[in-house]
Design an enzyme around this catalytic site. Sequence first.
Site, short mmCIF file in Angstrom:
data_model
loop_
_atom_site.label_atom_id
_atom_site.label_comp_id
_atom_site.label_asym_id
_atom_site.label_seq_id
_atom_site.Cartn_x
_atom_site.Cartn_y
_atom_site.Cartn_z
N GLN A 3 -27.84 41.11 24.40
CA GLN A 3 -27.92 40.26 25.59
C GLN A 3 -27.06 40.82 26.73
O GLN A 3 -27.43 40.74 27.90
CB GLN A 3 -27.46 38.84 25.24
CG GLN A 3 -27.86 37.79 26.25
CD GLN A 3 -29.28 37.31 26.06
OE1 GLN A 3 -29.70 37.03 24.96
NE2 GLN A 3 -30.04 37.21 27.15
N LYS A 27 -24.45 34.88 22.70
CA LYS A 27 -25.51 34.26 21.89
C LYS A 27 -24.86 33.27 20.96
O LYS A 27 -23.67 33.40 20.64
CB LYS A 27 -26.24 35.32 21.07
CG LYS A 27 -27.65 34.92 20.69
CD LYS A 27 -28.61 35.14 21.84
CE LYS A 27 -30.01 34.72 21.50
NZ LYS A 27 -30.94 35.29 22.48
N ASP A 78 -33.63 29.74 22.33
CA ASP A 78 -34.08 30.93 21.61
C ASP A 78 -34.92 30.36 20.46
O ASP A 78 -35.43 29.24 20.57
CB ASP A 78 -32.89 31.77 21.12
CG ASP A 78 -33.29 33.17 20.66
OD1 ASP A 78 -33.49 34.05 21.52
OD2 ASP A 78 -33.43 33.40 19.45
P1 NDP Z 1 -39.88 30.03 18.99
O1 NDP Z 1 -39.01 29.29 18.06
O2 NDP Z 1 -40.54 29.32 20.10
O3 NDP Z 1 -41.02 30.81 18.19
C1 NDP Z 1 -40.70 31.73 17.20
C2 NDP Z 1 -41.98 32.27 16.62
O4 NDP Z 1 -41.67 33.40 15.80
C3 NDP Z 1 -42.69 31.28 15.73
O5 NDP Z 1 -44.06 31.51 15.75
C4 NDP Z 1 -42.09 31.61 14.37
O6 NDP Z 1 -42.90 31.24 13.27
C5 NDP Z 1 -41.97 33.10 14.44
N1 NDP Z 1 -40.85 33.53 13.60
C6 NDP Z 1 -39.54 33.27 13.78
N2 NDP Z 1 -38.81 33.76 12.78
C7 NDP Z 1 -39.68 34.36 11.96
C8 NDP Z 1 -39.55 35.06 10.75
N3 NDP Z 1 -38.34 35.25 10.19
N4 NDP Z 1 -40.66 35.56 10.19
C9 NDP Z 1 -41.87 35.37 10.76
N5 NDP Z 1 -42.07 34.69 11.91
C10 NDP Z 1 -40.98 34.20 12.49
O7 NDP Z 1 -38.95 31.21 19.56
P2 NDP Z 1 -39.15 32.10 20.87
O8 NDP Z 1 -40.60 32.33 21.13
O9 NDP Z 1 -38.29 31.54 21.92
O10 NDP Z 1 -38.48 33.48 20.40
C11 NDP Z 1 -39.22 34.55 19.81
C12 NDP Z 1 -38.44 35.84 19.95
O11 NDP Z 1 -38.25 36.14 21.34
C13 NDP Z 1 -37.03 35.85 19.35
O12 NDP Z 1 -36.74 37.13 18.86
C14 NDP Z 1 -36.13 35.56 20.55
O13 NDP Z 1 -34.82 36.07 20.35
C15 NDP Z 1 -36.87 36.35 21.62
N6 NDP Z 1 -36.60 35.96 23.01
C16 NDP Z 1 -36.73 34.67 23.42
C17 NDP Z 1 -36.52 34.33 24.74
C18 NDP Z 1 -36.73 32.96 25.25
O14 NDP Z 1 -36.60 32.75 26.45
N7 NDP Z 1 -37.07 31.98 24.43
C19 NDP Z 1 -36.10 35.34 25.72
C20 NDP Z 1 -36.09 36.70 25.21
C21 NDP Z 1 -36.31 36.96 23.89
P3 NDP Z 1 -42.46 30.00 12.33
O15 NDP Z 1 -42.74 28.78 13.15
O16 NDP Z 1 -43.33 30.13 11.14
O17 NDP Z 1 -41.01 30.19 12.03
O1 2IT Z 2 -32.93 36.45 24.22
C1 2IT Z 2 -32.91 35.92 25.35
O2 2IT Z 2 -32.87 36.58 26.38
C2 2IT Z 2 -32.98 34.45 25.43
N1 2IT Z 2 -33.10 33.80 24.40
C3 2IT Z 2 -32.89 33.76 26.76
C4 2IT Z 2 -31.45 33.60 27.17
C5 2IT Z 2 -31.21 32.77 28.40
O3 2IT Z 2 -30.03 32.54 28.67
O4 2IT Z 2 -32.15 32.39 29.10
#
Ligand code: NDP
Ligand code: 2IT
Length: 446
Positions: free
Chosen positions: A112, A127, A167
């Site tokens: 991050q 984080k 996240d």
């Molecule tokens: P959500 O909780 O909204 O969704 C996560 C998704 O990934 C779900 O479909 C989940 O499935 C799946 N998933 C999570 N863990 C696992 C696992 N161990 N094995 C298989 N599938 C998995 O999270 P986000 O969409 O917010 O985050 C997704 C990724 O993006 C993460 O790596 C996060 O760090 C990254 N990220 C998020 C940001 C944000 O703004 N939210 C910004 C930048 C990066 P299930 O429901 O079955 O667990």
């Molecule tokens: O991994 C990421 O960049 C996030 N989960 C978003 C962090 C934030 O402060 O918006």
Amino acid sequence: MIDEKLEAAHAEVLRRNPGEAEFHQAVREVLECVGPVIAKRPELAREKIIQRICEPERQLIFRVPWQDDRGEVQINRGFRVEFNSALGPFKGGLRFHPSVNLGIVKFLGFEQTFKNALTGMPIGGAKGGADFDPKGRSDDEIMRFCQSFMTELYRHIGEHTDVPAGDIGVGTREIGFLFGQYKRITNRYESGVLTGKGVAWGGALVRTEATGYGIAYFVDEMLRVRGETIAGKTCVVSGSGNVAIYAIDKIHQLGGHVVACSDSDGVVFDPYGIDLAVLRQVKEAERRRMSDYIAYRPRATLRAPGSIWQIPCQIALPCATQNELDGRDAAMLIENGVLAVAEGANMPATPEAVRAFLTAGVAFGPGKAANAGGVATSALEMQQNASRDSWTFEYTEKRLAAIMAKIHALCFETAERFGSPGNYVMGANITSFERVATTMVALGLT
Ligand code: NDP
Ligand code: 2IT
């Protein structure tokens, strides 16, 4: 390869942080790229910038006790790793997932720091999260957990100190409960203490969509350099959470054709294209599983978990979690003719997979560049909160698009300047490292 001048510092990171495989992996990727910077700037070695940048400023671990709906007492472990505040207040999401441990939170906080530097916004890196599993929990249980979590966290955060967001497992609902408890304990309506808030109570328009939209913009930029566009391309997106849903949305808007997405129970292949309205209904509104999507789409089929990278596509977007795409998956994607891969999740491609993509000449967008649109829009939310203003969707989305184009250009130019044209991993790590390191030197020994 890590430059021999950095080997001692690298060995020290491994020694001081035993057993934290993901943290080691994230550090290694950065150290493999920054050798040429250290060679050019001896003051960075003198100031022990590598050693300092790999050591979090502050690490918090705390007990989170709460009561479930049956009245039973539950105990989870909460974390906040405040990694680096050279460029601004600590900033980064909270993850609620049973796999969360200190090593995972440290890898995410380290990553991050560099991602936030790339955005060009005044935000440091952090984080946090908990080993709490929200799956199957009622709204009341989620609220009680969030209230207990914030009852400890509140003393460590603040709009000028540390600004958490969402996240995995943390979205607008959880941010609401967390913000409510912060407001109650502190007796302050301090909007800028959390981002990803609901629009009615200080949230920025576009924050929900920002990470996913930003990834699509980044892919669009990478393809454009190669004389290609997203239009007409077949695309596969892993995950079906916040990031995946809005990556699919924007890929469709730009004329791409997303045929598969997933969750941890399985992969849905929908040859006529993922139906966004159905996906949002199943995942966002009803909080159900991808297997339930099939009921609405008779031609869609359910496949085994982990099989998504076997589906032929030209654009692949891993948007679920770390190390979900390994060397064998990369080989399969390359064999099937993939043109571009962008990391929506943090570190979803293993080092072997990244190497395979770079060697094959696939356009590869590392997470700290490709998924930076989320945190960049969080910084825009902080700006709006500071001025008690709110911007339109159109204006905010334009800002996001411009930020993503700028990040792409910086990574592209830096890779050229350091003799690795087209290598966005080099470009992203060097650009962000230089920003953080230069500022740390300017601020003295802290
Ligand atoms: P959500 O909780 O909204 O969704 C996560 C998704 O990934 C779900 O479909 C989940 O499935 C799946 N998933 C999570 N863990 C696992 C696992 N161990 N094995 C298989 N599938 C998995 O999270 P986000 O969409 O917010 O985050 C997704 C990724 O993006 C993460 O790596 C996060 O760090 C990254 N990220 C998020 C940001 C944000 O703004 N939210 C910004 C930048 C990066 P299930 O429901 O079955 O667990
Ligand atoms: O991994 C990421 O960049 C996030 N989960 C978003 C962090 C934030 O402060 O918006």
